[in-house]
Scaffold this motif. Structure first.
Motif, PDB file in Angstrom:
ATOM      1  N   PRO A 150      51.540   1.445 -16.282  1.00 32.20           N
ATOM      2  CA  PRO A 150      50.066   1.629 -16.421  1.00 32.20           C
ATOM      3  C   PRO A 150      49.151   0.477 -16.737  1.00 32.20           C
ATOM      4  CG  PRO A 150      51.200   3.272 -17.862  1.00 32.20           C
ATOM      5  CD  PRO A 150      52.225   2.116 -17.489  1.00 32.20           C
ATOM      6  N   ILE A 151      48.096   0.434 -15.938  1.00 36.95           N
ATOM      7  CA  ILE A 151      47.281  -0.944 -16.022  1.00 36.95           C
ATOM      8  C   ILE A 151      46.188  -0.583 -16.840  1.00 36.95           C
ATOM      9  CG2 ILE A 151      46.074  -0.141 -13.909  1.00 36.95           C
ATOM     10  CD1 ILE A 151      45.901  -3.281 -13.416  1.00 36.95           C
ATOM     11  N   VAL A 152      45.699  -1.711 -18.017  1.00 39.33           N
ATOM     12  CA  VAL A 152      44.700  -1.426 -18.812  1.00 39.33           C
ATOM     13  C   VAL A 152      44.142  -2.644 -19.008  1.00 39.33           C
ATOM     14  CG1 VAL A 152      46.061   0.503 -20.368  1.00 39.33           C
ATOM     15  CG2 VAL A 152      46.283  -2.147 -20.767  1.00 39.33           C
ATOM     16  N   GLY A 153      42.992  -2.695 -19.784  1.00 39.25           N
ATOM     17  CA  GLY A 153      42.266  -3.948 -20.054  1.00 39.25           C
ATOM     18  C   GLY A 153      40.882  -4.095 -19.572  1.00 39.25           C
ATOM     19  N   GLY A 154      40.510  -5.153 -19.279  1.00 37.54           N
ATOM     20  CA  GLY A 154      39.279  -5.707 -18.664  1.00 37.54           C
ATOM     21  C   GLY A 154      38.582  -6.872 -19.242  1.00 37.54           C
ATOM     22  N   ASN A 155      37.430  -6.850 -19.814  1.00 36.51           N
ATOM     23  CA  ASN A 155      36.893  -8.082 -20.351  1.00 36.51           C
ATOM     24  C   ASN A 155      37.544  -8.635 -21.431  1.00 36.51           C
ATOM     25  OD1 ASN A 155      34.463  -9.085 -22.237  1.00 36.51           O
ATOM     26  ND2 ASN A 155      33.973  -9.697 -20.013  1.00 36.51           N
ATOM     27  N   LEU A 156      37.908  -9.844 -21.612  1.00 40.16           N
ATOM     28  CA  LEU A 156      38.802 -10.305 -22.679  1.00 40.16           C
ATOM     29  C   LEU A 156      38.018 -10.227 -24.134  1.00 40.16           C
ATOM     30  CD1 LEU A 156      41.217 -11.965 -23.544  1.00 40.16           C
ATOM     31  CD2 LEU A 156      40.227 -13.903 -22.948  1.00 40.16           C
ATOM     32  N   SER A 157      36.719 -10.664 -24.083  1.00 44.37           N
ATOM     33  CA  SER A 157      36.131 -10.763 -25.242  1.00 44.37           C
ATOM     34  C   SER A 157      35.814  -9.152 -26.009  1.00 44.37           C
ATOM     35  CB  SER A 157      34.783 -11.187 -25.222  1.00 44.37           C
ATOM     36  OG  SER A 157      33.938 -10.526 -24.325  1.00 44.37           O
ATOM     37  N   LEU A 158      35.996  -8.294 -25.001  1.00 42.39           N
ATOM     38  CA  LEU A 158      35.752  -6.927 -25.592  1.00 42.39           C
ATOM     39  C   LEU A 158      37.327  -6.437 -26.232  1.00 42.39           C
ATOM     40  CD1 LEU A 158      33.199  -5.003 -25.648  1.00 42.39           C
ATOM     41  CD2 LEU A 158      33.042  -7.166 -24.221  1.00 42.39           C
ATOM     42  N   LEU A 159      38.295  -6.846 -25.366  1.00 42.28           N
ATOM     43  CA  LEU A 159      39.491  -6.569 -25.929  1.00 42.28           C
ATOM     44  C   LEU A 159      39.917  -7.245 -27.121  1.00 42.28           C
ATOM     45  CD1 LEU A 159      41.426  -6.996 -22.389  1.00 42.28           C
ATOM     46  CD2 LEU A 159      40.567  -4.815 -23.416  1.00 42.28           C
ATOM     47  N   ALA A 160      39.610  -8.345 -27.345  1.00 50.90           N
ATOM     48  CA  ALA A 160      39.847  -9.007 -28.620  1.00 50.90           C
ATOM     49  C   ALA A 160      38.900  -8.406 -29.793  1.00 50.90           C
ATOM     50  CB  ALA A 160      39.235 -10.407 -28.597  1.00 50.90           C
ATOM     51  N   SER A 161      37.655  -7.808 -29.436  1.00 55.71           N
ATOM     52  CA  SER A 161      37.031  -7.156 -30.519  1.00 55.71           C
ATOM     53  C   SER A 161      37.593  -5.676 -30.784  1.00 55.71           C
ATOM     54  CB  SER A 161      35.604  -7.027 -29.950  1.00 55.71           C
ATOM     55  OG  SER A 161      35.452  -5.880 -28.877  1.00 55.71           O
ATOM     56  N   THR A 162      38.537  -5.290 -30.090  1.00 60.73           N
ATOM     57  CA  THR A 162      39.045  -4.065 -30.810  1.00 60.73           C
ATOM     58  C   THR A 162      40.181  -4.291 -31.788  1.00 60.73           C
ATOM     59  OG1 THR A 162      40.881  -3.865 -28.852  1.00 60.73           O
ATOM     60  CG2 THR A 162      38.764  -3.126 -28.227  1.00 60.73           C
ATOM     61  N   ILE A 163      40.590  -5.595 -31.897  1.00 55.96           N
ATOM     62  CA  ILE A 163      41.837  -5.896 -32.594  1.00 55.96           C
ATOM     63  C   ILE A 163      41.373  -5.640 -34.077  1.00 55.96           C
ATOM     64  CG2 ILE A 163      43.447  -7.459 -33.664  1.00 55.96           C
ATOM     65  CD1 ILE A 163      43.738  -6.624 -30.495  1.00 55.96           C
ATOM     66  N   GLY A 164      42.239  -4.621 -34.833  1.00 58.57           N
ATOM     67  CA  GLY A 164      41.868  -4.310 -36.120  1.00 58.57           C
ATOM     68  C   GLY A 164      40.818  -3.236 -36.458  1.00 58.57           C
ATOM     69  N   THR A 165      40.509  -2.492 -35.258  1.00 59.44           N
ATOM     70  CA  THR A 165      39.685  -1.275 -35.178  1.00 59.44           C
ATOM     71  C   THR A 165      40.733  -0.152 -34.833  1.00 59.44           C
ATOM     72  OG1 THR A 165      38.833  -1.243 -33.031  1.00 59.44           O
ATOM     73  CG2 THR A 165      37.567  -2.741 -34.267  1.00 59.44           C
ATOM     74  N   PRO A 166      40.110   0.935 -35.088  1.00 61.05           N
ATOM     75  CA  PRO A 166      40.693   2.430 -34.664  1.00 61.05           C
ATOM     76  C   PRO A 166      40.970   2.304 -33.015  1.00 61.05           C
ATOM     77  CG  PRO A 166      38.941   2.916 -36.210  1.00 61.05           C
ATOM     78  CD  PRO A 166      38.760   1.585 -35.845  1.00 61.05           C
ATOM     79  N   TYR A 167      40.086   1.372 -32.426  1.00 62.64           N
ATOM     80  CA  TYR A 167      40.320   1.520 -30.925  1.00 62.64           C
ATOM     81  C   TYR A 167      41.202   0.320 -30.291  1.00 62.64           C
ATOM     82  CZ  TYR A 167      36.649   4.231 -32.652  1.00 62.64           C
ATOM     83  OH  TYR A 167      35.630   4.949 -33.336  1.00 62.64           O
TER      84      TYR A 167
END
Length: 306
Positions: A178-195
């Protein structure tokens, strides 16, 4: 995996702004483009609202999102623009509503947070593609970008090769996932969150805009230390527009940064995809299965609609 229903001529799409306020003139210029496709366009109740750098309050933006998913007359949600703000509404999204009313959801940039949270909560395949006011309504919107909306009307396997753009192999290999992801800064901002982005066994797409190499370095370092790079089945490096270091500043090149983080990973990695803040902007479904083959320099992506 939950595939949304394809569009039909005569369907109505909903346009909302869950992040920053859109340029209304650009938005209005884009409406005839969708009407020419045979689609009706309904604007969100709060599309004109401005709350600083947000398109209305969190409650207003969330209300528009919920209303579009709940309304059976709306067959697709095409976002007006990105900017900032989708992460603020993520905790209060009714994910059961979305899972029970699966439909096309299309956008990129700050919308990456919604792509990630909605896919991980519901399994819904969503689309990383150009938006209404920030892309379609501009004079420089490319014909090839416009052509990307065709995939919403008929299930089709997408094939990305060097016919579209020059591709650079960083690591060789073949992987299907499966392919996931997108904008790198937003992906980094998910780290440590429930998402937090789940990359384990996935093909990870990254792209960004207006980020100098040391900031991209920092975001990749965050993903690396969170185990998100080593866990991936492969990586697709999209467009990184305006990533040059400031004049007179010492800097690594962007290519050097990618080499530092990717060269020791034993997974296929290719850069050069025209996916992101660029024209033309090639749109792809996220959450569906894709195959990357670096020896042939192609990526095949399963249809995003049924």
């Amino acid at each position: 995996m939950l595939l949304p229903q394809r569009l039909q001529i005569g369907d109505t799409i909903g346009v909302i702004a869950p992040a920053g306020p859109p340029n209304i003139a650009n938005l209005k210029r884009a409406i005839p483009v969708f009407q020419k496709m045979g689609l009706g366009v309904r604007l969100g109740t709060h599309i004109n609202n401005v709350n600083g750098y947000l398109a209305g309050t969190d409650e207003e933006r969330l209300s528009d999102l919920h209303n579009m998913f709940a309304d059976p007359a709306i067959k697709a949600i095409i976002f007006a623009r990105g900017g900032y703000g989708t992460a603020r509404i993520a905790p209060n999204i009714n994910y059961n509503l979305i899972q029970q009313n699966p439909k096309i959801m299309w956008g990129y940039s700050d919308i990456t947070f919604l792509h990630t949270t909605i896919y991980q909560a519901t399994g819904l395949v969503t689309f990383h593609g150009p938006m209404v006011a920030s892309d379609v309504g501009k004079d420089n919107f490319h014909d090839l970008s416009l052509k990307q909306f065709e995939q919403l009307f008929e299930p089709a396997t997408l094939v990305y090769s060097e016919i579209a753009s020059k591709l650079t192999v960083i690591n060789h290999g073949i992987a299907t996932a499966p392919i996931v992801g997108g904008n790198l800064s937003l992906l980094a901002s998910t780290i440590g969150t429930p998402y937090e982005i789940d990359t384990k066994g996935k093909l990870l797409l990254i792209e960004d805009v207006d980020e100098v190499p040391y900031k991209i370095d920092g975001m990749l370092n965050q993903l690396k230390q969170a185990g998100k790079l080593a866990n991936a089945a492969g990586i697709l490096v999209g467009d990184f527009a305006n990533a040059e270091p400031k004049e007179g500043k010492h800097s690594l090149t962007l290519e050097h940064v990618f080499y530092d983080y990717f060269s020791n990973l034993l997974i296929p990695i290719v850069s050069g995809f025209k996916i992101g803040h660029c024209q033309p902007h090639f749109a792809i479904p996220l959450g569906t299965t894709a195959t990357i083959d670096t020896f042939r320099k192609i990526v095949k992506i399963d249809p995003g609609v049924r």
